[in-house]
Design an enzyme around this catalytic site. Structure first.
Site, mmCIF file in Angstrom:
data_model
loop_
_atom_site.group_PDB
_atom_site.id
_atom_site.type_symbol
_atom_site.label_atom_id
_atom_site.label_comp_id
_atom_site.label_asym_id
_atom_site.label_seq_id
_atom_site.Cartn_x
_atom_site.Cartn_y
_atom_site.Cartn_z
ATOM 1 N N GLU A 37 0.120 -0.846 5.623
ATOM 2 C CA GLU A 37 1.358 -0.450 7.095
ATOM 3 C C GLU A 37 0.849 1.182 6.929
ATOM 4 O OE1 GLU A 37 4.939 0.945 7.985
ATOM 5 O OE2 GLU A 37 3.943 1.173 5.926
ATOM 6 N N ASP A 64 0.761 -1.137 0.316
ATOM 7 C CA ASP A 64 0.068 -0.441 -0.004
ATOM 8 C C ASP A 64 0.929 1.237 -0.175
ATOM 9 O OD1 ASP A 64 0.764 -1.159 2.751
ATOM 10 O OD2 ASP A 64 -0.616 1.017 3.063
#
Lengths: 518, 518
Positions: free
Chosen positions: A207, A142
């Site tokens: 994250e 991400d």
């Protein structure tokens, strides 16, 4: 052999290997040269390195495809892209013959109470030889938000090569490092070389917003996927300068929302200005009490909790090759908060700081709007270092802001919430994992790596260390000027490709760790 | 006849007129009743009023079509919609047989140096009888920004009727008042009644961002379009409570950008936090020196310039029917800046104030982002009242902020610019235009209007008064709770329709003004 000589020989060997490949000559002429410069692994490394070099364009293409997916975990409208990113990651690992799973980690509750599926976590396994060590590479696919109008010179989701730098959101944080690990394993496979250790992957998609759901998933798989994992490797950080680096500490982070709510809706500032107590004025007033212009944190108790700087630390920082002028130029400022290296490194790595990120609910577009915003929410965070405790910091910040706010005698309502509370992390730099890192850096770059800390936060390190009791190394390949979380994020071809070689070499070094020291 | 009796009779007459229309009975039975309650214009008014009532749904539909056009003048991406809005306005006036022009007023320079066409200004003329007065109705059809996610209960560009309130961006500011004026003229035409005065329209599309280009256009047409204009009518404001109102003053506005620029790009707050002097901290620091929690402006010289409150003003404010609790409830706050009526009205209308609207360049989205913004620009404005002078205020603010900033010893750069500098405006409430307003309000609502000022700013009033030397009246029809510039802006059907009747009555009253007092 001096470092320079060593480096020159490595370069020579690699260069010859290129030339020979290009001229389609027999590669068997190489071993006699390479034996001069390295250990029993020399031949294997050179062949792998040559393979990596010759596949550079392919690796850049894969990175381009990954960067094109707007896997922004902070924007729920992009959640479909994020799901797709996880699928593509899994598929890549499946095609390499790994044992791959997409692990459902449940749902995320939005502020309005709505539920939305979290991106699945990808796990993969290559090799299960119980005579070998098993490493688990952690990474994330991400990314932070990015918009062209934020000041990007290029479309953030179209990887653009400018003078050997590959610009794109997530290029360095953390898509290229994840791909470098994948390509490292792929290279062994392609050359029919046995992996020196079993390699597992743990790739997540949350994250950038606090690894929502990951802790629970790791705990749930403690006795299954993680049971045979000896070491955790994280490559979600950057070098400090031109030299390779091993990271042995990270700061934690307590991220706060301070919301001031007044009128039930936004008001025209002409019609109502002067009659209402404006939430924005209140918010500015309390934000201004967090930190002084010279960087002193004013929240009682915060500075007192910080472990004092030891003489050893001072010495370590003093010895680090760190160019202050270079750092200033890179950032583009004429003056830093501290003018000497040790103070600066210490405040980058092992002292807390307050950053005010922005305000939600106020007018933030270009142009003018004559509005009194009704509800404004400041976002600020305080980096955490030993021996701060996020639970204590939460109370210190909330109590302090409420006391400052009370003095204003405002009818508006203040709400302080801590939305992220991640502890700092520190490793032992004498651990065999770090010795392996030093050796691998020497093989690839011909020099000792810097031992550095990281001002940023990788919350999962604490979970692996405290809860799972695994040893961890942070092995960065990102450049010091990659612009993580900023406009114009990039990774250089050099770091991407040499970084892949570093991972190849590192797997070999880890294989040499005696089982007894595990 | 008392005010109540008068009002009851007007209501009765209107109600009968409705009933009769519905039952398709002969309208000629009405005059005998209407003659009881009014002057020579009574019959004409009642017939016009009945026409307006019977066309209510049609008027709401037209407003719906206008609101559907996102004519946000502050957003250059919406410029095509704004151009279309001007075209549609012109076309509506053309279809009514007016002499219509779309006046090119040139281009707008964007901060980056780019040029973009300004929306054309619509002028129109109905009637050119030199024996009659000529009024020029000023209005605008651009709107403030609005997004559903700002907290609107309904799509801001889909006019939604909830309990007789028509919700939509621009409904009250200023599309419905402009349409009410157009419908007033249309009603005279439809009933084959001669317009009692010549009516001109001046409709612009940049009001919400400072009427860029309008001053020059007005000056250029001083001896053409404006040469025969006797009076200017502006209906770009609101009532104070449930009663109709005439507005005799507005505050001006000085709108500032305070930009603090540091690093050359945004930075990761983990990686760089503690080493750089953050522009956001600097900006918060200087913003906090503008105004105290109790509303005292701290910029030297500002308060000193304000004209003292006269006894007459005090008396006028004291006599105004203003419900403090109602006002508090409407805004949704438990406490206002002042607890007595006179102080509150005075600070709404005739004292300056500072509003901080927001910050551009910082993180303003939902969620978390660990960023150190590189360049942040605060938007704030200071409302202007007699005898403040925007040119002086500009210097006062800039000097003060720079002196406060200098004390921080920051390496960041501060730039203060004033992007709007609009003077306040005051009218003589004894002027025949105001007497005409009082009479018209009496005809339609059966009561005297409040004489009020407006906290907001209508810069063009100053141009008409000072430069063009025209007399002006502000004749609002918007409700006190219409939420201009806020989420859930609306106009009630009552204000829209009765407001149209007010304009019809007002044109009649203006026709009675003796030519000598012009």
């Amino acid at each position: 052999m001096s470092r320079q000589q060593h480096r020159s020989l490595v370069c020579l060997a690699e260069e010859m290997s290129h030339t020979l490949a290009v001229e389609k000559m027999n590669l068997l002429v190489l071993p006699s040269i390479l034996l001069v410069i390295s250990t029993a692994h020399a031949f294997q490394y050179a062949e792998l390195a040559q393979y990596i070099d010759s596949h550079q364009e392919e690796y850049v293409e894969v990175l381009r495809n990954w960067v094109a997916i707007e896997s922004d975990s902070s924007n729920i409208l992009k959640r479909p892209d994020l799901h797709r990113m996880m699928e593509i990651t899994a598929q890549k690992l499946r095609l390499m013959g790994g044992t791959v799973e997409l692990v459902d980690i449940g749902v995320q509750e939005l502020p309005g109470g709505q539920m939305i599926a979290l991106p699945k976590v990808v796990t993969a396994q290559f090799g299960n030889d119980s005579n070998k060590h098993t490493v688990c590479v952690y990474g994330h696919v991400d990314v932070q938000p990015a918009k062209l109008e934020d000041g990007w010179a290029t479309d953030p989701y179209n990887l653009t090569d400018i003078n050997g730098n590959l610009y794109g959101r997530g290029a360095s944080d953390n898509k290229a490092p994840v791909l470098a690990w994948i390509h490292a394993v792929e290279a062994y496979q392609a050359l029919n070389m046995e992996l020196p250790v079993n390699v597992k992957f743990l790739i997540e998609g949350m994250e950038e917003t606090g690894s929502n759901g990951l802790d629970a998933m790791i705990l749930a798989q403690r006795d299954t996927f993680f049971s045979d994992v000896d070491y955790i490797i994280i490559s979600d950080c950057s070098w400090l300068g031109q030299r390779p680096a091993l990271t042995y500490g990270t700061r934690g982070n307590c991220y706060f929302f301070a919301e001031v709510e007044g009128p039930k809706q936004d008001l025209h500032s002409g019609v109502y200005g002067g009659t209402v107590i404006e939430p924005m004025t209140d918010l500015i007033g309390i934000l201004d009490t967090l930190i002084t212009p010279s960087g002193k944190i004013l929240i009682p108790g915060i500075r007192e909790a910080v472990a004092p700087l030891s003489d050893e630390e001072w010495k370590l920082y003093q010895d680090i090759d760190f160019d202050m002028d270079n750092y200033k130029n890179k950032i583009g400022v004429s003056q830093l908060m501290y003018s000497n290296k040790v103070d600066l490194l210490a405040h980058m790595w092992r002292y807390p700081t307050v950053s005010i990120h922005g305000i939600e609910g106020a007018f933030s577009d270009p142009g003018t709007k004559t509005v009194i915003p009704a509800k404004v929410t400041a976002k600020f965070s305080i980096r955490q270092v030993p021996n701060m405790d996020p639970a204590v910091v939460k109370k210190q910040v909330s109590d302090y802001l409420h006391s400052v706010f009370a003095k204003r005698k405002s009818p508006n309502k203040l709400k302080v919430t801590m939305v992220i509370g991640a502890k700092p992390w520190l490793a032992d730099t004498q651990h065999p994992l770090y010795e392996a890192g030093k050796a691998a850096a020497k093989t690839v770059f011909g020099m000792d790596p810097d031992l550095i800390r990281e001002g940023g936060t990788i919350p999962i390190a604490r979970t692996f260390q405290d809860v799972m009791e695994k040893s961890i190394i942070m092995l960065p390949i990102g450049g010091f000027d990659d612009g993580l979380h900023s406009q114009n994020e990039k990774i250089s071809r050099y770091n991407y490709i040499e970084g892949t070689k570093l991972f190849i070499a590192y797997l070999n070094e880890v294989a040499q760790i005696k089982k007894t020291v595990m």
